[in-house]
Design a protein around this motif. Sequence first.
Motif, PDB file in Angstrom:
ATOM      1  N   ALA A   1      57.484  25.312  35.567  1.00 52.28           N
ATOM      2  CA  ALA A   1      57.582  26.602  35.036  1.00 52.28           C
ATOM      3  C   ALA A   1      57.271  26.878  33.615  1.00 52.28           C
ATOM      4  CB  ALA A   1      58.301  27.601  35.797  1.00 52.28           C
ATOM      5  N   ALA A   2      58.038  26.037  32.753  1.00 52.01           N
ATOM      6  CA  ALA A   2      58.131  25.999  31.277  1.00 52.01           C
ATOM      7  C   ALA A   2      56.924  25.698  30.722  1.00 52.01           C
ATOM      8  CB  ALA A   2      59.384  25.284  30.873  1.00 52.01           C
ATOM      9  N   ALA A   3      56.211  24.605  31.450  1.00 48.89           N
ATOM     10  CA  ALA A   3      54.807  24.180  30.748  1.00 48.89           C
ATOM     11  C   ALA A   3      53.788  25.305  31.167  1.00 48.89           C
ATOM     12  CB  ALA A   3      54.573  22.597  31.599  1.00 48.89           C
ATOM     13  N   VAL A   4      53.876  25.732  32.248  1.00 55.19           N
ATOM     14  CA  VAL A   4      52.772  26.895  32.315  1.00 55.19           C
ATOM     15  C   VAL A   4      52.943  28.144  31.645  1.00 55.19           C
ATOM     16  CG1 VAL A   4      52.027  28.817  34.289  1.00 55.19           C
ATOM     17  CG2 VAL A   4      52.709  26.376  34.744  1.00 55.19           C
ATOM     18  N   ILE A   5      54.443  28.517  31.431  1.00 47.07           N
ATOM     19  CA  ILE A   5      54.620  29.525  30.259  1.00 47.07           C
ATOM     20  C   ILE A   5      54.308  29.228  28.991  1.00 47.07           C
ATOM     21  CG2 ILE A   5      56.513  31.106  29.572  1.00 47.07           C
ATOM     22  CD1 ILE A   5      57.681  30.932  32.380  1.00 47.07           C
ATOM     23  N   ALA A   6      54.673  28.113  28.633  1.00 40.05           N
ATOM     24  CA  ALA A   6      53.996  27.823  27.343  1.00 40.05           C
ATOM     25  C   ALA A   6      52.835  27.702  27.120  1.00 40.05           C
ATOM     26  CB  ALA A   6      54.675  26.123  27.033  1.00 40.05           C
ATOM     27  N   PHE A   7      51.702  27.285  27.990  1.00 42.22           N
ATOM     28  CA  PHE A   7      50.444  27.439  27.754  1.00 42.22           C
ATOM     29  C   PHE A   7      49.988  28.930  27.828  1.00 42.22           C
ATOM     30  CE2 PHE A   7      46.084  27.751  29.286  1.00 42.22           C
ATOM     31  CZ  PHE A   7      45.301  26.879  28.749  1.00 42.22           C
ATOM     32  N   ALA A   8      50.568  29.562  28.487  1.00 39.78           N
ATOM     33  CA  ALA A   8      49.989  31.062  28.663  1.00 39.78           C
ATOM     34  C   ALA A   8      50.473  31.805  27.284  1.00 39.78           C
ATOM     35  CB  ALA A   8      50.651  31.911  29.908  1.00 39.78           C
ATOM     36  N   ARG A   9      51.518  31.482  26.893  1.00 45.52           N
ATOM     37  CA  ARG A   9      52.001  32.246  25.621  1.00 45.52           C
ATOM     38  C   ARG A   9      51.152  31.489  24.408  1.00 45.52           C
ATOM     39  NH1 ARG A   9      58.571  32.341  26.541  1.00 45.52           N
ATOM     40  NH2 ARG A   9      58.673  34.824  27.164  1.00 45.52           N
ATOM     41  N   ALA A  10      50.696  30.472  24.502  1.00 48.41           N
ATOM     42  CA  ALA A  10      49.802  29.948  23.356  1.00 48.41           C
ATOM     43  C   ALA A  10      48.577  30.498  23.216  1.00 48.41           C
ATOM     44  CB  ALA A  10      49.649  28.448  23.638  1.00 48.41           C
ATOM     45  N   GLN A  11      48.184  31.146  24.106  1.00 46.53           N
ATOM     46  CA  GLN A  11      46.849  31.883  24.229  1.00 46.53           C
ATOM     47  C   GLN A  11      47.053  33.336  23.801  1.00 46.53           C
ATOM     48  OE1 GLN A  11      44.848  29.414  24.596  1.00 46.53           O
ATOM     49  NE2 GLN A  11      46.506  28.251  25.457  1.00 46.53           N
TER      50      GLN A  11
ATOM     51  N   PHE B   1      48.480  27.223  34.983  1.00 43.32           N
ATOM     52  CA  PHE B   1      48.926  26.205  36.393  1.00 43.32           C
ATOM     53  C   PHE B   1      48.347  24.907  36.193  1.00 43.32           C
ATOM     54  CE2 PHE B   1      50.656  30.358  37.616  1.00 43.32           C
ATOM     55  CZ  PHE B   1      51.798  29.972  38.191  1.00 43.32           C
ATOM     56  N   LYS B   2      47.239  24.498  35.624  1.00 40.23           N
ATOM     57  CA  LYS B   2      46.595  23.327  35.726  1.00 40.23           C
ATOM     58  C   LYS B   2      47.729  22.445  34.851  1.00 40.23           C
ATOM     59  CE  LYS B   2      42.598  20.920  34.629  1.00 40.23           C
ATOM     60  NZ  LYS B   2      41.069  21.108  34.006  1.00 40.23           N
ATOM     61  N   GLN B   3      48.536  22.992  33.902  1.00 34.00           N
ATOM     62  CA  GLN B   3      49.258  22.333  33.013  1.00 34.00           C
ATOM     63  C   GLN B   3      50.575  21.562  34.109  1.00 34.00           C
ATOM     64  OE1 GLN B   3      48.284  21.869  29.846  1.00 34.00           O
ATOM     65  NE2 GLN B   3      46.602  23.258  30.611  1.00 34.00           N
ATOM     66  N   ALA B   4      50.863  22.267  35.141  1.00 29.00           N
ATOM     67  CA  ALA B   4      51.830  21.608  35.941  1.00 29.00           C
ATOM     68  C   ALA B   4      51.162  20.953  37.052  1.00 29.00           C
ATOM     69  CB  ALA B   4      52.751  22.939  36.276  1.00 29.00           C
ATOM     70  N   GLY B   5      49.816  20.898  37.073  1.00 32.66           N
ATOM     71  CA  GLY B   5      49.103  20.052  38.151  1.00 32.66           C
ATOM     72  C   GLY B   5      49.095  21.082  39.402  1.00 32.66           C
ATOM     73  N   VAL B   6      48.945  22.292  39.261  1.00 35.04           N
ATOM     74  CA  VAL B   6      48.935  23.151  40.373  1.00 35.04           C
ATOM     75  C   VAL B   6      47.334  23.555  40.232  1.00 35.04           C
ATOM     76  CG1 VAL B   6      49.322  25.248  41.474  1.00 35.04           C
ATOM     77  CG2 VAL B   6      51.167  23.741  40.469  1.00 35.04           C
ATOM     78  N   SER B   7      46.486  23.673  41.233  1.00 33.34           N
ATOM     79  CA  SER B   7      45.156  23.970  41.029  1.00 33.34           C
ATOM     80  C   SER B   7      44.945  25.229  42.052  1.00 33.34           C
ATOM     81  CB  SER B   7      44.336  22.829  42.185  1.00 33.34           C
ATOM     82  OG  SER B   7      42.676  23.674  41.969  1.00 33.34           O
TER      83      SER B   7
ATOM     84  N   GLN C   1      61.198  34.996  39.176  1.00 34.08           N
ATOM     85  CA  GLN C   1      61.494  34.172  38.615  1.00 34.08           C
ATOM     86  C   GLN C   1      60.372  33.866  37.667  1.00 34.08           C
ATOM     87  OE1 GLN C   1      62.491  30.614  41.153  1.00 34.08           O
ATOM     88  NE2 GLN C   1      64.356  31.536  41.973  1.00 34.08           N
ATOM     89  N   PRO C   2      60.754  33.026  36.283  1.00 37.89           N
ATOM     90  CA  PRO C   2      59.812  32.532  35.511  1.00 37.89           C
ATOM     91  C   PRO C   2      58.618  31.765  36.138  1.00 37.89           C
ATOM     92  CG  PRO C   2      61.881  32.646  34.410  1.00 37.89           C
ATOM     93  CD  PRO C   2      62.147  32.825  36.043  1.00 37.89           C
ATOM     94  N   GLY C   3      57.388  31.954  35.943  1.00 33.63           N
ATOM     95  CA  GLY C   3      56.261  31.121  36.682  1.00 33.63           C
ATOM     96  C   GLY C   3      55.687  31.901  37.784  1.00 33.63           C
ATOM     97  N   ASP C   4      56.195  33.003  38.230  1.00 35.71           N
ATOM     98  CA  ASP C   4      55.723  33.707  39.332  1.00 35.71           C
ATOM     99  C   ASP C   4      54.522  34.240  39.068  1.00 35.71           C
ATOM    100  OD1 ASP C   4      57.826  32.973  41.103  1.00 35.71           O
ATOM    101  OD2 ASP C   4      58.725  34.850  41.012  1.00 35.71           O
ATOM    102  N   ILE C   5      53.357  34.530  39.944  1.00 37.50           N
ATOM    103  CA  ILE C   5      52.240  35.335  39.643  1.00 37.50           C
ATOM    104  C   ILE C   5      52.422  36.640  40.040  1.00 37.50           C
ATOM    105  CG2 ILE C   5      49.908  35.374  40.378  1.00 37.50           C
ATOM    106  CD1 ILE C   5      49.860  32.256  40.971  1.00 37.50           C
TER     107      ILE C   5
END
Length: 272
Positions: free
Chosen positions: A157-167, A192-198, A219-223
């Motif tokens: 979830a942290a990796a997904v959130i970090a990528f989203a915030r970077a944009q 989500f690709k950053q966490a290996g989720v397609s 929770q953080p990371g929910d859609i």
Amino acid sequence: MSHTAHIRSHRKPRRSASTIAMRAGVAGSVLSTLAVGGASASSASTAEPVTQTLELPTLTADLAAQVAQSADATQQAAANYELRAERDAAAAKAAKQAKSDLAEAKKKAAAKKKAEAARAAAAEQAASRSSERTTLAASANSSSSSSTSTSTASGSAAAVIAFARAQIGDAYVLGATGPNSWDCSSLLQAAFKQAGVSLPRVSQDQSTVGTPVSLSNLQPGDILYWGSAGSGAYHTALYVGGGNFVGAENPSTGIVEKPLPWSPPTGAVRVL
């Protein structure tokens, strides 16, 4: 001696020169007298017309003066009539312009009143929305004590959130897939690709992946999704914790991080 000498001449005897002269003198005297008399008579007969001839210029001058005065009066009357006509035309034009100005003023007043009513309605609507957001914020703050809504993202979830915030700050472009412009679903797909989720490409499909969760148990990371799950979903974003989400909202905002009350979602799913 001629044989006719003893016959008296049938011719009248010639008058003597003196007799003729005398008669001529008499005739001349008579003619002179007649001439004088005729002249006197002529003078007598023309005496009265002379008086009329002397009075005629006076009558003619008076008549000329009267005609001149009449002409002046007529000209003055015509000038006065023309002046009145010009004044009447000016008054009619002024009245027409005044009527037009009044109609325009009424039109502007009606438009102004309508605009003021629209502004008042917009202000009332904005105040209503602000009140709703305040209520939602209070509700979010009251539920922030739960460990699920305030938990710090970790792992995938942290990796997904970090990528989203970077944009954040990138542009929103419908159909874009990065790296400097995105739409809502392409941003989540890349994050989500950053966490290996397609993830599926569009919002309708993203709203149905994973497990549905309550908005009070995020929770953080929910859609997050807006609209009804499935074909009725028209927007998705990523919940990043602390009551906030990151999403590609619209062309005017681009990629932003906002609190949930800014645009309350309809539902959420969890894939991590």
